[in-house]
Motif scaffolding. Structure first.
Motif, PDB file in Angstrom:
ATOM      1  N   ALA A  77       4.323   4.384 -10.209  1.00  0.00           N
ATOM      2  CA  ALA A  77       4.748   3.027  -9.837  1.00  0.00           C
ATOM      3  C   ALA A  77       5.591   3.050  -8.565  1.00  0.00           C
ATOM      4  O   ALA A  77       5.429   2.201  -7.663  1.00  0.00           O
ATOM      5  N   VAL A  78       6.493   4.003  -8.461  1.00  0.00           N
ATOM      6  CA  VAL A  78       7.341   4.112  -7.258  1.00  0.00           C
ATOM      7  C   VAL A  78       6.475   4.390  -6.026  1.00  0.00           C
ATOM      8  O   VAL A  78       6.679   3.817  -4.938  1.00  0.00           O
ATOM      9  N   LEU A  84       4.619   1.177  -4.969  1.00  0.00           N
ATOM     10  CA  LEU A  84       5.535   0.221  -4.326  1.00  0.00           C
ATOM     11  C   LEU A  84       5.872   0.651  -2.909  1.00  0.00           C
ATOM     12  O   LEU A  84       5.977  -0.174  -1.990  1.00  0.00           O
ATOM     13  N   THR A  85       6.012   1.953  -2.719  1.00  0.00           N
ATOM     14  CA  THR A  85       6.315   2.466  -1.372  1.00  0.00           C
ATOM     15  C   THR A  85       5.162   2.204  -0.415  1.00  0.00           C
ATOM     16  O   THR A  85       5.356   1.775   0.747  1.00  0.00           O
ATOM     17  N   LEU A 134       2.846  -0.192  -0.680  1.00  0.00           N
ATOM     18  CA  LEU A 134       2.769  -1.640  -0.419  1.00  0.00           C
ATOM     19  C   LEU A 134       3.807  -2.071   0.588  1.00  0.00           C
ATOM     20  O   LEU A 134       3.557  -2.889   1.484  1.00  0.00           O
ATOM     21  N   TRP A 135       5.012  -1.481   0.486  1.00  0.00           N
ATOM     22  CA  TRP A 135       6.094  -1.851   1.415  1.00  0.00           C
ATOM     23  C   TRP A 135       5.731  -1.425   2.849  1.00  0.00           C
ATOM     24  O   TRP A 135       5.937  -2.163   3.800  1.00  0.00           O
TER      25      TRP A 135
END
Length: 284
Positions: free
Chosen positions: A268-269, A272-273, A275-276
């Motif tokens: 998950a981390v 998210l990284t 996508l950012w």
């Protein structure tokens, strides 16, 4: 002739009663070290104001020691705090120790400074056990646990501290004392070749029996008992339980569900990284 026989019989009865009066009442009490014990005073009068308790052990004291005098506890003795007098004049000893407490206890009655009746004598026998291994040593009392590792040699010692006015060997033979190391089911370990069992005696420890063995993996939580028998009757015993200590290089087991949770969180981390980073690139 019949009259002479009657006189002889009467004389024997009188002589027997006199001898009984001199010797008084005797009792053997067996206890394991660390336990509490109650010693009966079988010659007590109506109250304990006439009662005196005397202790003797010729290997520890050159003279007898008064513990209780006319119902009052003597304060200037080492074990003052562990002694108490019951309402029936019996003597209580807390947390019995093998060297300090084994011996002969005499309950005696005095009225107007004159002894009344025969003595009541109690022989206190104390059973004690200790252990040592090839890596460390320790000692304990009636119930114990030793933490060592398999593959090491361990020696368990069991000693009977018993007052005697003559040699311990004679006392053991005449009284029928015996110490045995047995397993959890009560089987004598002398029948098992993996155990080395030796007996000895000295002036303090009337019997000393040692058990030596090399510990196996299956010995974890195994119990061994040292039993004291008196004329083939079990009197008291001490126990040893072996509990293996954890190896120094042991690793902690990880729960599989914990591993799954950690993996999901890591993914998950990472997402998210990514996508950012994509959002920042488009914004630029």
């Amino acid at each position: 002739m019949a009259d002479k026989c009657d006189l002889c019989l009467l004389g024997l009865i009188i002589l027997s009663s006199l001898l009984t009066g001199i010797s008084g009442v005797e009792e053997n009490v067996f206890i394991s070290s660390g336990e509490n014990v109650r010693l009966s005073c079988d010659n007590a009068l109506s109250d304990c104001k006439s009662t005196t308790w005397i202790y003797s052990n010729r290997f520890r004291h050159t003279v007898v020691v008064e513990l209780i005098k006319l119902g009052i506890k003597i304060k200037d003795i080492e074990r003052h705090e562990r002694l108490s007098l019951e309402s029936d004049c019996s003597l209580n000893i807390k947390n019995v120790t093998e060297e300090e407490d084994h011996g002969l206890y005499t309950c005696r009655q005095y009225v107007n400074d004159r002894q009344q009746g025969p003595d009541a004598r109690v022989f206190l026998h104390v059973l004690h056990a200790s252990s040592s291994s090839s890596s460390s040593s320790s000692s304990s009392s009636s119930s114990s646990q030793t933490e060592i590792s398999p593959g090491r040699s361990v020696t368990l010692s069991c000693q009977l501290y018993s007052y005697t006015g003559f040699s311990c060997a004679d006392r053991v033979r005449s009284e029928g004392f015996e110490l045995l190391w047995v397993n959890q089911t009560g089987v004598d370990l002398k029948t098992d070749s993996r155990y080395q069992i030796l007996s000895s005696s000295d002036q303090y420890r009337c019997i000393n029996i040692t058990l030596t063995t090399t510990l196996l993996n299956e010995d974890d939580n195994r119990e061994w008992r040292c039993q004291l028998t008196h004329r083939n009757q079990l009197e008291t015993s001490v126990r040893y339980t072996v509990k293996y200590s954890a190896p120094a290089n042991s690793t902690t087991a990880v729960n599989p569900s914990t591993v799954i949770v950690i993996s999901v969180a890591a993914v998950a981390v990472l997402l998210l990284t990514l996508l950012w980073l994509i959002c920042r690139k488009r914004a630029g």
